[in-house]
Every structure is written in structure tokens, then in C-alpha cells.
Write an enzyme that holds these catalytic residues in place. Sequence first.
Site, PDB file in Angstrom:
ATOM      1  N   ARG A   1      12.062 -13.136   2.807  1.00  0.00           N
ATOM      2  CA  ARG A   1      11.991 -11.995   3.716  1.00  0.00           C
ATOM      3  C   ARG A   1      13.027 -10.950   3.337  1.00  0.00           C
ATOM      4  O   ARG A   1      12.693  -9.857   2.917  1.00  0.00           O
ATOM      5  CB  ARG A   1      12.208 -12.465   5.160  1.00  0.00           C
TER       6      ARG A   1
ATOM      7  N   CYS B   1      16.029  -4.897  -2.511  1.00  0.00           N
ATOM      8  CA  CYS B   1      17.301  -4.331  -2.929  1.00  0.00           C
ATOM      9  C   CYS B   1      17.549  -3.029  -2.168  1.00  0.00           C
ATOM     10  O   CYS B   1      16.713  -2.117  -2.212  1.00  0.00           O
ATOM     11  CB  CYS B   1      17.285  -4.055  -4.428  1.00  0.00           C
TER      12      CYS B   1
ATOM     13  N   ASN C   1      14.139  -5.112  10.369  1.00  0.00           N
ATOM     14  CA  ASN C   1      14.395  -6.269  11.228  1.00  0.00           C
ATOM     15  C   ASN C   1      15.555  -7.081  10.669  1.00  0.00           C
ATOM     16  O   ASN C   1      15.538  -7.459   9.492  1.00  0.00           O
ATOM     17  CB  ASN C   1      13.154  -7.183  11.281  1.00  0.00           C
ATOM     18  N   GLU C   2      16.560  -7.302  11.495  1.00  0.00           N
ATOM     19  CA  GLU C   2      17.671  -8.186  11.129  1.00  0.00           C
ATOM     20  C   GLU C   2      18.169  -7.943   9.699  1.00  0.00           C
ATOM     21  O   GLU C   2      18.150  -8.824   8.842  1.00  0.00           O
ATOM     22  CB  GLU C   2      17.266  -9.650  11.300  1.00  0.00           C
TER      23      GLU C   2
ATOM     24  N   CYS D   1      22.809  -7.820  -2.652  1.00  0.00           N
ATOM     25  CA  CYS D   1      22.141  -7.750  -3.954  1.00  0.00           C
ATOM     26  C   CYS D   1      23.193  -7.428  -5.017  1.00  0.00           C
ATOM     27  O   CYS D   1      24.170  -6.723  -4.746  1.00  0.00           O
ATOM     28  CB  CYS D   1      21.046  -6.690  -3.937  1.00  0.00           C
TER      29      CYS D   1
ATOM     30  N   CYS E   1      22.192  -6.440  -8.423  1.00  0.00           N
ATOM     31  CA  CYS E   1      21.410  -5.962  -9.563  1.00  0.00           C
ATOM     32  C   CYS E   1      22.087  -4.764 -10.236  1.00  0.00           C
ATOM     33  O   CYS E   1      23.119  -4.262  -9.772  1.00  0.00           O
ATOM     34  CB  CYS E   1      20.004  -5.587  -9.105  1.00  0.00           C
TER      35      CYS E   1
ATOM     36  N   CYS F   1      22.446  -1.769  -7.978  1.00  0.00           N
ATOM     37  CA  CYS F   1      23.580  -1.916  -7.063  1.00  0.00           C
ATOM     38  C   CYS F   1      24.905  -1.704  -7.797  1.00  0.00           C
ATOM     39  O   CYS F   1      25.841  -1.118  -7.245  1.00  0.00           O
ATOM     40  CB  CYS F   1      23.550  -3.283  -6.394  1.00  0.00           C
TER      41      CYS F   1
ATOM     42  N   GLU G   1      15.745 -10.194  21.047  1.00  0.00           N
ATOM     43  CA  GLU G   1      15.112 -11.488  20.803  1.00  0.00           C
ATOM     44  C   GLU G   1      15.928 -12.607  21.445  1.00  0.00           C
ATOM     45  O   GLU G   1      17.159 -12.588  21.441  1.00  0.00           O
ATOM     46  CB  GLU G   1      15.009 -11.788  19.299  1.00  0.00           C
TER      47      GLU G   1
ATOM     48  N   TRP H   1      14.862 -23.136  13.306  1.00  0.00           N
ATOM     49  CA  TRP H   1      15.632 -23.072  12.072  1.00  0.00           C
ATOM     50  C   TRP H   1      16.979 -23.771  12.149  1.00  0.00           C
ATOM     51  O   TRP H   1      17.733 -23.791  11.189  1.00  0.00           O
ATOM     52  CB  TRP H   1      15.842 -21.608  11.646  1.00  0.00           C
TER      53      TRP H   1
ATOM     54  N   GLU I   1       7.924 -20.412  10.900  1.00  0.00           N
ATOM     55  CA  GLU I   1       8.271 -20.236  12.310  1.00  0.00           C
ATOM     56  C   GLU I   1       7.180 -20.730  13.254  1.00  0.00           C
ATOM     57  O   GLU I   1       7.142 -20.367  14.419  1.00  0.00           O
ATOM     58  CB  GLU I   1       8.610 -18.765  12.590  1.00  0.00           C
TER      59      GLU I   1
END
Length: 679
Positions: free
Chosen positions: A111, A115, A149-150, A155, A157, A160, A311, A319, A359
Site C-alpha cells: 500500500r 515514492c 490515507n495514513e 524511500c 531512491c 529522493c 477511524e 493486524w 483486512e
Amino acid sequence: MINEKKPKIWYGGDYNPDQWEKPVWDEDVRMFKLAGIDVATLNVFAWAKNQPNEDTYDFGWLDEMMDKLHDAGIGVCLATSTAAHPAWMARKYPDVTRVDFDGRKRKFGGRHNSCPNSPNYRLYSVRMAEMLADRYKDHPALLIWHVSNEYGGYCYCDNCAAAFRDWLKERYGSIDRVNQVWNTAFWGHTFYDWEDIVPPNGVSEEWRGANGRTETNFQGISLDYRRFQSDSLLACYELEYDALKKFTPDVPVTTNLMGAYKELDYHKWAKKLDVVSWDNYPSLDTPHSFTAMMHDLMRGLKEGQPFMLMEQTPSQQNWQPYNSLKRPGVMRLWSYQAVARGADTVMFFQLRRSIGACEKYHGAVIEHVGHEHTRVFRECAALGAELNTLGDSLLDSRVQAKAAILFDWDNWWAVEMSSGPTIALQYVKEAHKYYEALYEANIPADVIGVDADFGGYSVLVAPVLYMTKPGISEKLEAFVKAGGTLITTFFSGIVDENDRVITGGYPGKLRKLLGIWSEEIDALLPGQSNRLVLSAQTAGLRSEYECGMLCDLIHTEGAEVRAVYGDDFYRGMPALTVNKFGQGEAWYLATSPEQAFLNEWLPKICEDLGARPLLRNAPHGVETTVRAKDGHEFLFVLNHNADSVRVDLGDKSVSDLLGGRTLSGTVEVPGRDLLILRR
């Protein structure tokens, strides 16, 4: 106030109709209405459905669902769908996927795998936000935007690396300055050219150490890379934010945070959010005080502005190592705990359980059985009805506190990347010890950043203030000089903002304020301890307490000694001091004491300064807080115990918002239940 279009505590959560065939949709809406659901978060992970290839966009399903929810009286928190890029994008534009800590190029999957410095990710995510904003700018169901989201994950790479060098050029101006602040003369690490600088990871400066901590050869490099990655992800959010605001300037924008999430500096992020929202997932055995502290941390990000509980699970998570059910009454109680501490929404992940992938066993309002005849649904429906009855009575009310705890992400990073003195030092755990002492005494406390206004507080607690950023020592001196009380601890005042030691003696720039000099720091082994021996007996306190982990060996320079060490070669040396400074005083606790000492000592300090308990002699497991607006106070009394308790409300009559009663004196609060009292 975000709730203007729907003036009540919003109730709902994440809904993924894109995972279901259309016949299910109408049944879901029927059950949403039964449960009192009035806000649904749509489109969080639907990028692949919305854009099946580079040139095709299809929002037909979303059009239909927006209309369907609006017709049912349900508003929409509309996400931009950019939390997970589609497979075609990773295949066609490999720069979109990340390089991980060990230097491996990621394939499509997972998810958080985009990058933040990928030109193509930024191009297509902004284009998606613009298309959604243009399409739904006038839709009556739209209440608020939810970007991605969240956010999280780093990264390493080449994109970056190049962006990191640009970030350093802007921050420091020259390679010579970078060498200076990173102290690269150590180990001959001098950089001669910007291209010499590479991201610090498992193939350069960092490695995974004991207890899963990240270790580094050069704290300055690693500290700046965390700042840079936090800023990079924030830049992605800001690009989408600006795209949305072009079309919907009056619609608020947020993204969901995650409490004490180490990777991102939420104090910087909060400045770019119209409203803070966050996801609350305690375990069955998470201390209630820790959950309360996380709510207060999120509220403190925007100086006490109400936040969104975006949430939580209606029952079960998927999890954690052990995914316990929420016992009957707990979902309602924990929902009100969020409201008590500043939430103006109660929302879930998720409204209907998924049937596949990782999930599928995460709880939902609508379980796999697919009907409303479940314990979880009945509890959700009862809470929905109750929130509807409350209406707008609590909206935009504010929590008021005279005590505050300082919490700083840069300090957290620096403390736990330190190459000493002990791996046992955990910044959040130490901060929570002080918060817990106030929580158990029912004394409200804000959790604030170092940039916050200290002026409204009587007591400021700064646990392990290892890093003294520019101006913070002067700000703390002004606070104390004006009559405030500062409490700080061992391992404070050690380094500057680049993790370079401030020479001249610990605690550096705090030395004059605290009236002490810390000569050495002793790290105790697991199982070792010392004793904190009080030099003068104080009512309600024992004569000595256990202490340990770290012990600063300090000398007074004007401060008064209130406790000494009881053991080892530094027996008799100061362990707790107080220094008069202007109209106020500054305390220094040179070691990590047992919780009992803080529970008994800290509330006395606060009470003497006007930060008093909301309820006295409340039974253990009873939490209180208060929200206020328009001359009214709303006192929340939450009983986390499984059994009923009796609490003394005093002689004045108060109105019970949930029970419709007038109460005074000693009353009973059933197990896992609560009171909301207007006074």
C-alpha cells in the site's frame, strides 16, 4: 467548525462499495440508516477503479454512490483515492515505486509504496485530485476532503537522493555548512560535492539495532533525512490540497494521522490541515491513559481545535498479534473517550467487512453475515441514536487545561538515534509516565509542541528535553520568569537542533534556568535500580522511591535539593532539585522514578498552581475530562472498569445529557458506562 453542513457529531466511517456488486449497495444504505450512520468515507483506495489506464477515467460508480447516499441523508467524506497507485502506473513508470531501507527496488504491491519524490506519482495524484474536485465541487453530499490515507514510509531512491540534496541546499546553503552541522570531520566523512551525499539507510549510514531501533553512524545525517522525508510526503499532500482548493475553497481538507507515529512530524503537518483527523486503534491491554494521551496529542496539534476521529474498529482489529473483541459497552465508551477529549466525529474503519485480503477479519458495522442482527450492529445502532439525541450540544466545545506536556518529533528522533547512553530510553514511554500521573489524578493536561504558546499554562512538563532548538531555552526562561513552573528531566539540554552536543556542561542552555550542572550520566543495566530519597517529608509521599535506567550526577548551582540518590558511589548526590527563577520555579528530576512517585508528587505540584482534579477521590479506572463552550462546561465521567463505581459529584446539581436526569452528590456509574454532565 467542520460540522456546519451537518450540525451534530458525525457518525460513520470508511465504506468501499467498489469492492461489492450493486445489489449490496441498497442493502448497505438501509442498514446505515438503521445504525444512525450519517457520514460515509468513500473512494479511499479506488484509484485503480477510477483510472484503469493512463488515458481513461471512470467515475460512474462514484457518481451513483454519491447520489444514493445523499438521497438517504448521508453526507460524504470524499477521499482522493491516491493512497495506492494502480498497477499500470508502476509498470509504465518504475520511478513511482520506492527503494527500501536495504536498497532494494520495490515492485508493485502493498500500500505505502509510492515514492513521494516521483515526478509521475505527483503528476497523476494531483490530476486525480483536480478531476474529483471539479466533478463534485457542487455535489450536496460533499462535506470534507480526505487526501490519500495514513501517509507514512520512507524511500531511498535516486529521485529522493537528488531531492534530499536540494532540500539541504535550501536549508544550509553550502556544502561547508552541511559538513559543519553534521560534524563530518569525525571518521573523515567530509563531503566535497553535493553528489557525495546519499540517503542514510542500510547500505550507507544506518542499520537495524537492538529492539528494532534504527542505529546510525551520523545522527545529523539521519535526523535531516527524517525531516526531509516527512517534508516530502507533506509536499505530496499539499499538492493535492492546493488542487482541491482551486475548485472547492470552502470545503475543508484533511488526511488521517496515526497518533504518536514516529516517521512524520505531525506538528508541521497540522499547519497544512484544515482539521486534524486521526485513526485510533488501541489493543485490549493498552492503558486507557495512553489512548487519552494520543487524543490529547492530536488535539494539541492545532492549539485545542476539535479533531476528527476518522477511524476506529467497531469490535476487532486484524493486524495485531492478538486481535481481541471489544467487550460489550467498550466501543461506545471508547468512542465517548474520543469525544471527551475533543473529537467532533465518531467514525469507523469499516462499515462493511471485506471478504478477502489482509483486512477481511477487521471488524465492521456490517459483519460477514450481512444483516443487522449482530451484537456489534446493535451496539453501533444504539450509539448512533444517542449521538443523534445529543445534536450540536458538544460541537466546537474546547478542552481547557492548566497543565501541559511538551512533545516534539525532532527530539523523539534524536533521543532514539543516540548512540548512548542506553537503549532502554523510549521517549514516548517517558512522556506517558508524566501524563499518566495527571490522568490518574483527573487533572486535565494538553500535549503540545515547542512552538505552542505557553502563556495559558501554570505547569509545563518537558520530559527528556534532549534537544534544545533555537529559541526554546529563552522561551522556557520567559515562561518561568513570568510565574510558570517547569518540570524537566534527566538527559535534557544535551544537544542542538543538529544533534551536536552543546559544550560547557549539561544541561547546556537550560543550565541557568535549572540552576544545576550535570557532570556524568550513569546507565543502569536491566534489573538494576537506585533509590530516590526525599530530603524532607511531604504529606502523602513516602520517604523513598525506586528509580533507575539513567541517573544524572548533578551539582547544584543555586537550585535547592529536594531528593538525593540512596545507593552507589553517588549516594547523597542530588536527584531532584528546584530552582527559583523570576516569579516561577524550574524542577529537574535527574533519574527515571517509579510510577508511584510521579502519581503522588506531580499532582501536588499542579494543585498548588491551580491545576486541580475535576473529580476528587474518583475510583481507579474512572477517567474525567471537561469540554466548555458558551458558558457551559460538559464534564465527562468514564468508567473503564467492568463493575459499577460510585463517584461524588459534589453538592451542586448538574444535568445528565445522556440520561436526562438532574444529579448531585454520590452517584453510581455502571461498568463500562459514562456520564456527560452539563454544569
